[in-house]
Design a protein around this motif. Structure first.
Motif, mmCIF file in Angstrom:
data_model
loop_
_atom_site.group_PDB
_atom_site.id
_atom_site.type_symbol
_atom_site.label_atom_id
_atom_site.label_comp_id
_atom_site.label_asym_id
_atom_site.label_seq_id
_atom_site.Cartn_x
_atom_site.Cartn_y
_atom_site.Cartn_z
ATOM 1 N N ALA A 171 27.798 57.098 27.513
ATOM 2 C CA ALA A 171 27.236 56.183 28.716
ATOM 3 C C ALA A 171 28.197 55.950 29.752
ATOM 4 C CB ALA A 171 26.956 54.597 28.022
ATOM 5 N N PHE A 172 27.805 55.271 30.928
ATOM 6 C CA PHE A 172 28.839 54.880 31.984
ATOM 7 C C PHE A 172 29.460 53.676 31.545
ATOM 8 C CE2 PHE A 172 25.903 56.610 35.401
ATOM 9 C CZ PHE A 172 26.755 57.997 35.663
ATOM 10 N N VAL A 173 30.880 53.714 31.734
ATOM 11 C CA VAL A 173 31.740 52.334 31.186
ATOM 12 C C VAL A 173 32.393 51.921 32.442
ATOM 13 C CG1 VAL A 173 33.646 51.675 29.594
ATOM 14 C CG2 VAL A 173 32.022 53.407 29.006
ATOM 15 N N ILE A 174 32.376 50.607 32.716
ATOM 16 C CA ILE A 174 33.017 49.982 33.647
ATOM 17 C C ILE A 174 33.730 48.665 33.021
ATOM 18 C CG2 ILE A 174 31.623 50.857 35.645
ATOM 19 C CD1 ILE A 174 30.141 48.313 35.404
ATOM 20 N N SER A 175 34.831 48.315 33.961
ATOM 21 C CA SER A 175 35.430 47.089 33.485
ATOM 22 C C SER A 175 34.552 45.959 33.688
ATOM 23 C CB SER A 175 36.727 46.735 34.575
ATOM 24 O OG SER A 175 36.174 46.503 35.904
ATOM 25 N N ASN A 176 34.778 44.882 33.063
ATOM 26 C CA ASN A 176 33.717 43.551 33.040
ATOM 27 C C ASN A 176 33.796 43.079 34.613
ATOM 28 O OD1 ASN A 176 32.055 42.740 31.095
ATOM 29 N ND2 ASN A 176 33.711 41.187 30.242
ATOM 30 N N ASP A 177 34.593 43.013 35.324
ATOM 31 C CA ASP A 177 34.562 42.470 36.628
ATOM 32 C C ASP A 177 34.223 43.440 37.634
ATOM 33 O OD1 ASP A 177 36.986 43.939 36.687
ATOM 34 O OD2 ASP A 177 38.280 42.200 37.041
ATOM 35 N N HIS A 178 33.824 44.841 37.381
ATOM 36 C CA HIS A 178 33.643 45.940 38.255
ATOM 37 C C HIS A 178 32.111 45.382 39.165
ATOM 38 C CE1 HIS A 178 32.281 49.808 39.828
ATOM 39 N NE2 HIS A 178 33.579 50.146 39.351
ATOM 40 N N PRO A 179 32.250 45.520 40.511
ATOM 41 C CA PRO A 179 31.053 45.297 41.077
ATOM 42 C C PRO A 179 29.745 45.957 40.755
ATOM 43 C CG PRO A 179 32.458 46.501 42.405
ATOM 44 C CD PRO A 179 33.369 46.333 41.192
ATOM 45 N N LEU A 180 29.848 47.159 40.384
ATOM 46 C CA LEU A 180 28.470 47.970 39.968
ATOM 47 C C LEU A 180 27.705 47.072 38.727
ATOM 48 C CD1 LEU A 180 26.989 50.604 40.219
ATOM 49 C CD2 LEU A 180 28.329 51.364 38.273
ATOM 50 N N GLN A 181 26.567 47.046 39.200
ATOM 51 C CA GLN A 181 25.567 46.142 38.196
ATOM 52 C C GLN A 181 24.538 47.286 37.592
ATOM 53 O OE1 GLN A 181 25.820 42.914 37.479
ATOM 54 N NE2 GLN A 181 27.656 42.761 38.740
ATOM 55 N N TYR A 182 24.049 48.141 38.172
ATOM 56 C CA TYR A 182 23.217 48.930 37.755
ATOM 57 C C TYR A 182 23.593 50.368 37.708
ATOM 58 C CZ TYR A 182 20.182 44.965 38.281
ATOM 59 O OH TYR A 182 19.635 43.801 37.943
ATOM 60 N N ALA A 183 23.496 51.315 36.889
ATOM 61 C CA ALA A 183 23.888 52.630 36.768
ATOM 62 C C ALA A 183 22.989 53.713 37.656
ATOM 63 C CB ALA A 183 24.334 53.124 35.482
ATOM 64 N N SER A 184 22.586 53.375 38.883
ATOM 65 C CA SER A 184 21.812 54.252 39.574
ATOM 66 C C SER A 184 22.813 55.491 40.039
ATOM 67 C CB SER A 184 21.177 53.470 40.645
ATOM 68 O OG SER A 184 22.129 53.298 41.779
ATOM 69 N N ILE A 185 22.316 56.619 40.361
ATOM 70 C CA ILE A 185 22.881 57.724 40.773
ATOM 71 C C ILE A 185 23.480 57.243 42.143
ATOM 72 C CG2 ILE A 185 22.675 60.084 41.774
ATOM 73 C CD1 ILE A 185 20.455 60.567 39.625
#
Length: 302
Positions: A171-185
């Motif tokens: 899966a994609f993994v990001i920090s909790n405060d990362h601006p990304l909300q949805y893992a679209s291409i």
């Protein structure tokens, strides 16, 4: 018809494993001349040289390889008639048990397995190392109490037992405060990308990277590493997006978020198999059976 001596068949298996009569003699606690006499009887029985000397080692003939295809399993079944594995007690284990585990599995499967082993066998010392590119050769050369666990596919030979114990998805993994909300291409293209490598696997790009390339997505891979600590620190301090095993999710909460990889990159329900490896000599040992069952249970619970 010439009488067949089934007791000689064990020598056939041991010679195939040791490839030297002197080593076979030492293992069977017999003299080298006795081994030579036994080998001559085997050659007469099968009407075949069985082994050809190649410098200092013995190489099995084609007929010998065909015989050995099923012979070890048959001898194991015969041995089980005279043994009782129910008497085996894990608490009596001592010495060193060497586990070589793929780095992404150490924080989860490795932690739980070692906790269980050291609790049940207090006299046992577990030596845990990372699975590396040369681990298959290491397992071949050290058959006693050496076990490896990693993701498939993995190139090995028939000397090693490969037993599937579970599966994992990425899966994609990001920090909790990362601006990304949805893992679209489209969103993924905006951020630097780090990929978790599986040491010793298929040479070349990782599976995720191959899929990205196949879609002709113009996305540069900024980091490839098998070091989970490096990846988590990088994700925590930057806006990197990582690709990591889903099995790590619980151990990384509440500091990171896991987002499903779009199905355009990874097919729906795609999972990567995980297997336990050891020398074929350990195939039916009680410890091997215990490790297989325990690792299956741990992976099912993650």
């Amino acid at each position: 018809m010439q009488n067949k001596d089934l007791n000689l068949l064990k020598l056939l298996v041991i010679l195939n494993e040791e490839r030297q009569t002197i080593l076979a003699a030492k293992r069977m606690n017999l003299s080298q001349p006795t081994i030579s006499i036994m080998l001559k009887k085997l050659r007469d029985q099968f009407d075949d040289p069985l082994f050809i000397r190649d410098k200092n080692n013995l190489t099995p003939t084609i007929k010998c390889e065909n015989i050995l295809t099923n012979l070890p399993a048959l001898l194991t079944q015969l041995d089980k008639l005279y043994s009782d594995n129910t008497q085996w007690d894990i608490s009596q284990l001592s010495g060193d048990l060497n586990l070589l585990i793929s780095p992404p599995l150490i924080p989860t499967l490795g932690t739980q397995l070692i906790k269980k082993l050291t609790s049940l066998a207090p006299e046992l010392t577990v030596q845990c190392s990372h699975w590396a590119r040369d681990t298959p050769q290491h397992l071949e050369n050290n058959p006693h109490q050496y076990f490896g666990i990693t993701y498939l596919p993995m190139e090995t030979n028939k000397t090693l037992l490969e037993q599937e114990i579970g599966s994992d998805e990425f899966a994609f993994v990001i920090s909790n405060d990362h601006p990304l909300q949805y893992a679209s291409i489209e969103d993924m293209l905006l951020y630097p990308l780090a990929i978790c490598l599986i040491p010793g696997g298929i040479t070349g790009p990782s599976k995720a990277e191959q899929l990205i390339r196949n879609l002709k997505i113009k996305k540069k891979i900024n980091l490839r590493t098998s070091d989970i600590s490096l990846m988590t620190n990088l994700l925590k301090e930057t806006d990197y997006v990582g690709i990591m095993p889903r099995s790590l999710e619980e151990s990384m909460q509440p500091y990171f978020r896991f987002l499903p990889i779009p199905h355009e990159i990874v097919p729906k329900n795609y999972q990567r198999k995980i297997a336990l490896f050891c020398h074929q000599k350990n195939r039916h040992q009680p410890l091997t059976e215990w490790l297989i069952n325990e690792t299956k249970d741990i992976l099912n619970s993650i």
